[in-house]
Design a protein around this motif. Structure first.
Motif, PDB file in Angstrom:
ATOM      1  N   MET A   1      -8.142  21.203  14.861  1.00  0.00           N
ATOM      2  CA  MET A   1      -9.496  21.336  14.579  1.00  0.00           C
ATOM      3  C   MET A   1     -10.364  22.429  15.111  1.00  0.00           C
ATOM      4  SD  MET A   1     -11.814  17.703  15.160  1.00  0.00           S
ATOM      5  CE  MET A   1     -11.608  17.630  17.203  1.00  0.00           C
ATOM      6  N   SER A   2      -9.952  23.489  14.817  1.00  0.00           N
ATOM      7  CA  SER A   2     -10.594  24.368  15.547  1.00  0.00           C
ATOM      8  C   SER A   2     -12.125  24.532  15.161  1.00  0.00           C
ATOM      9  CB  SER A   2     -10.077  25.541  15.049  1.00  0.00           C
ATOM     10  OG  SER A   2     -10.199  25.724  13.463  1.00  0.00           O
ATOM     11  N   MET A   3     -12.726  24.705  16.182  1.00  0.00           N
ATOM     12  CA  MET A   3     -14.262  24.554  16.076  1.00  0.00           C
ATOM     13  C   MET A   3     -14.905  26.067  16.069  1.00  0.00           C
ATOM     14  SD  MET A   3     -17.162  23.012  18.476  1.00  0.00           S
ATOM     15  CE  MET A   3     -17.022  24.498  19.350  1.00  0.00           C
ATOM     16  N   ILE A   4     -15.533  26.297  14.990  1.00  0.00           N
ATOM     17  CA  ILE A   4     -16.221  27.671  15.132  1.00  0.00           C
ATOM     18  C   ILE A   4     -17.866  27.520  15.578  1.00  0.00           C
ATOM     19  CG2 ILE A   4     -16.785  29.806  13.697  1.00  0.00           C
ATOM     20  CD1 ILE A   4     -14.571  29.060  11.931  1.00  0.00           C
ATOM     21  N   ASN A   5     -18.050  27.992  16.715  1.00  0.00           N
ATOM     22  CA  ASN A   5     -19.410  27.691  17.189  1.00  0.00           C
ATOM     23  C   ASN A   5     -20.173  29.019  16.750  1.00  0.00           C
ATOM     24  OD1 ASN A   5     -21.626  27.172  18.852  1.00  0.00           O
ATOM     25  ND2 ASN A   5     -20.632  26.335  20.349  1.00  0.00           N
ATOM     26  N   TYR A   6     -21.089  29.008  15.863  1.00  0.00           N
ATOM     27  CA  TYR A   6     -21.892  30.363  15.478  1.00  0.00           C
ATOM     28  C   TYR A   6     -22.910  30.341  16.435  1.00  0.00           C
ATOM     29  CZ  TYR A   6     -19.256  30.091  10.977  1.00  0.00           C
ATOM     30  OH  TYR A   6     -18.239  30.163  10.256  1.00  0.00           O
ATOM     31  N   ALA A   7     -23.427  29.230  17.116  1.00  0.00           N
ATOM     32  CA  ALA A   7     -24.464  29.568  18.031  1.00  0.00           C
ATOM     33  C   ALA A   7     -24.191  30.194  19.249  1.00  0.00           C
ATOM     34  CB  ALA A   7     -24.969  28.240  18.621  1.00  0.00           C
TER      35      ALA A   7
ATOM     36  N   ARG B   1     -21.295  31.984  19.423  1.00  0.00           N
ATOM     37  CA  ARG B   1     -20.221  32.813  18.920  1.00  0.00           C
ATOM     38  C   ARG B   1     -18.727  32.780  19.489  1.00  0.00           C
ATOM     39  NH1 ARG B   1     -21.893  34.931  14.187  1.00  0.00           N
ATOM     40  NH2 ARG B   1     -21.229  36.907  14.437  1.00  0.00           N
ATOM     41  N   GLU B   2     -18.451  31.392  19.359  1.00  0.00           N
ATOM     42  CA  GLU B   2     -16.955  31.113  19.880  1.00  0.00           C
ATOM     43  C   GLU B   2     -16.200  30.679  18.955  1.00  0.00           C
ATOM     44  OE1 GLU B   2     -18.252  30.446  24.554  1.00  0.00           O
ATOM     45  OE2 GLU B   2     -17.348  29.073  23.548  1.00  0.00           O
ATOM     46  N   ILE B   3     -14.600  30.844  19.027  1.00  0.00           N
ATOM     47  CA  ILE B   3     -13.719  30.173  18.419  1.00  0.00           C
ATOM     48  C   ILE B   3     -12.552  29.715  19.361  1.00  0.00           C
ATOM     49  CG2 ILE B   3     -12.070  30.103  16.457  1.00  0.00           C
ATOM     50  CD1 ILE B   3     -13.605  32.413  15.102  1.00  0.00           C
TER      51      ILE B   3
ATOM     52  N   ILE C   1     -13.688  39.215  18.816  1.00  0.00           N
ATOM     53  CA  ILE C   1     -13.134  39.682  17.619  1.00  0.00           C
ATOM     54  C   ILE C   1     -14.133  39.282  16.531  1.00  0.00           C
ATOM     55  CG2 ILE C   1     -11.335  39.329  15.861  1.00  0.00           C
ATOM     56  CD1 ILE C   1      -9.535  38.448  18.421  1.00  0.00           C
ATOM     57  N   ARG C   2     -14.475  40.520  15.971  1.00  0.00           N
ATOM     58  CA  ARG C   2     -15.681  40.444  15.018  1.00  0.00           C
ATOM     59  C   ARG C   2     -16.628  39.718  15.481  1.00  0.00           C
ATOM     60  NH1 ARG C   2     -14.679  43.845  10.629  1.00  0.00           N
ATOM     61  NH2 ARG C   2     -12.778  44.791  11.290  1.00  0.00           N
ATOM     62  N   GLY C   3     -17.157  39.947  16.710  1.00  0.00           N
ATOM     63  CA  GLY C   3     -18.033  39.255  17.070  1.00  0.00           C
ATOM     64  C   GLY C   3     -18.214  37.822  17.765  1.00  0.00           C
ATOM     65  N   PHE C   4     -16.784  37.215  17.672  1.00  0.00           N
ATOM     66  CA  PHE C   4     -16.440  35.818  17.928  1.00  0.00           C
ATOM     67  C   PHE C   4     -15.463  36.089  19.195  1.00  0.00           C
ATOM     68  CE2 PHE C   4     -17.994  34.906  13.722  1.00  0.00           C
ATOM     69  CZ  PHE C   4     -18.522  33.626  13.833  1.00  0.00           C
ATOM     70  N   LYS C   5     -16.176  35.378  20.237  1.00  0.00           N
ATOM     71  CA  LYS C   5     -15.157  35.108  21.568  1.00  0.00           C
ATOM     72  C   LYS C   5     -14.117  34.270  21.115  1.00  0.00           C
ATOM     73  CE  LYS C   5     -15.982  34.525  26.491  1.00  0.00           C
ATOM     74  NZ  LYS C   5     -15.014  35.437  27.152  1.00  0.00           N
ATOM     75  N   THR C   6     -12.680  34.644  21.371  1.00  0.00           N
ATOM     76  CA  THR C   6     -11.697  33.935  20.703  1.00  0.00           C
ATOM     77  C   THR C   6     -10.881  33.214  21.738  1.00  0.00           C
ATOM     78  OG1 THR C   6     -11.934  35.054  18.633  1.00  0.00           O
ATOM     79  CG2 THR C   6      -9.937  33.761  18.803  1.00  0.00           C
ATOM     80  N   ARG C   7     -10.478  32.236  21.825  1.00  0.00           N
ATOM     81  CA  ARG C   7      -9.799  31.712  22.856  1.00  0.00           C
ATOM     82  C   ARG C   7      -8.802  30.514  22.350  1.00  0.00           C
ATOM     83  NH1 ARG C   7     -14.026  29.301  25.860  1.00  0.00           N
ATOM     84  NH2 ARG C   7     -14.669  31.414  26.827  1.00  0.00           N
ATOM     85  N   PHE C   8      -7.540  30.565  23.059  1.00  0.00           N
ATOM     86  CA  PHE C   8      -6.512  29.619  22.648  1.00  0.00           C
ATOM     87  C   PHE C   8      -6.536  28.594  23.981  1.00  0.00           C
ATOM     88  CE2 PHE C   8      -4.603  33.127  20.296  1.00  0.00           C
ATOM     89  CZ  PHE C   8      -4.683  32.470  19.134  1.00  0.00           C
TER      90      PHE C   8
END
Lengths: 224, 163
Positions: free
Chosen positions: A1-7, A9-11, A67-74
């Motif tokens: 359930m990855s959540m894309i937070n556009y507000a 800018r986080e995944i 990445i492409r404007g999204f802070k991406t975290r595992f």
């Protein structure tokens, strides 16, 4: 359930290390913690007993950067290996994006491996998730031990594969990690799909990043 | 995409939620209100910026709430709709929102549990409505990222975890 937070800018993606007790799940996370640049990882949290057995979970966030404007975290999690902590195992699977099954290669742990694998399938299906469609890899740990079972035996017991239903997938897919082996192949007229596997000695770090890299790429592909 | 359901949180959603929480903080004199996804991810922070590690905080909040949810079931309750942790100076109040996220209120001795509980009720009602609409809106299709994102992320994975 990855959540894309556009507000903000986080995944964030949730990866879970599952498997029998004392198989090396926490050791995998500890190695990642030690080797990843401190700026790219957060604090490791372990909810463990006095004897350092995982009681609830271990947690380690790893930052992939922007990445492409999204802070991406595992978010890496382990579950407790012991069967009597099943309630907490199940809770950790909530919202999972990818699973590593850390198997203990020792012959006398085969039964524990099979039990944990069955338990993983059961717990996933209780959440309504299907392990045959979500990113999933297997790690055969402790390959350095003299009583380690042959890979073929482990594969036969823990990664026998499932029948391919979708006609478009019915073609041989070589396993990029193991020459001459296949992730999808026809056996006695039936198309079978298996998950990728990795050999490891987590205690000295061998195979730890190969496993994590493979799973995280599958998870990222699934976002696209 | 997978057996697990994905969702996205947009800027409009964020504005609506921030407005609701700002009003709540003003009325209750609580310090900070956080929204945490039940899978352990931080969704939003409103009010004073916390000094603690918010990633770890979100993960532990989700675990705390899930564990208590199971305890509720064991004693024959469908759920505990809210939880309260009292400290000497700082306290936490947690409430379920739409079965999907958790509202966490951080407050100190500038207010009381009674006032927080009183004000949080209407806030939970408004948030329930916003999140239910938001989650239904996402139902037809899972959020997606562009192909370039996947390529760039794969390069970054190779760099971070060894190519």
């Amino acid at each position: 359930m990855s959540m894309i937070n556009y507000a903000s800018r986080e995944i964030n993606c949730k990866l879970v290390y599952y498997g029998p007790g004392l198989g090396g799940k926490t050791t995998n996370l500890e190695h990642v913690y030690q080797k990843v640049a401190p700026g790219s990882r957060g604090k490791m949290i372990s909810l463990a007993t006095e004897t350092e057995r995982t009681l609830f979970f271990d947690f380690l966030p790893v930052d992939l950067g922007t990445i492409r404007g999204f802070k991406t975290r595992f978010h890496l999690y382990t579950v407790p290996g012991q069967v009597y902590y099943n309630a907490s195992r199940k809770l950790i699977l909530k919202g999972v994006d990818g699973v590593v099954f850390v198997a203990d290669s020792q012959i006398d742990r085969m039964e524990a491996n099979i039990e944990a694998m069955q338990n993983l399938y059961d717990n996933m299906s209780e959440h309504g998730y299907d392990l045959t469609t979500i990113p999933f890899v297997i790690q055969y740990n402790k390959r350095d031990l003299p009583n380690a079972a042959p890979i073929n035996d482990l594969q036969a017991s823990l990664n026998p594969g499932w029948p391919v239903e979708e006609p478009s997938k019915m073609r041989p897919m070589p396993d990029p990690q193991h020459e001459g082996e296949f992730l999808i192949q026809q056996i006695e007229g039936q198309w079978i799909e298996r998950v990728g596997y990795y050999e490891a000695v987590a205690l000295n770090g061998e195979g730890v990043f190969d496993t994590l890299k493979a799973l995280s790429k599958l998870v990222i592909k699934n976002l696209g | 995409m997978t057996g697990a359901s994905s969702w996205s949180f947009g800027e409009d959603d964020s504005r609506q939620i921030t407005a609701i929480l700002d009003e709540f903080l003003a009325q209750s004199s609580a310090r900070t209100a956080l929204i945490v996804d039940k899978a352990g991810q931080m969704v939003a922070t409103v009010g004073e910026t916390p000094t603690f590690d918010s990633t770890a905080f979100a993960s532990l909040t989700a675990a705390d709430f899930s564990a208590n949810d199971q305890l509720a079931k064991m004693i024959g309750e469908a759920e505990f709709g809210s939880l309260f942790h009292q400290g000497e100076q700082e306290s936490l109040y947690l409430a379920d929102i739409a079965g999907r996220v958790i509202l966490v209120v951080l407050f100190d001795t500038r207010t009381t549990l009674g006032l927080v509980k009183l004000r949080v009720k209407a806030t939970v009602g408004s948030l329930n409505q916003v999140f239910t609409e938001m989650l239904n809106k996402d139902a037809p299709q899972a959020p997606r990222v562009e192909t370039d994102f996947v390529d760039d992320a794969e390069d970054e994975i190779d760099r971070l975890f060894g190519g």
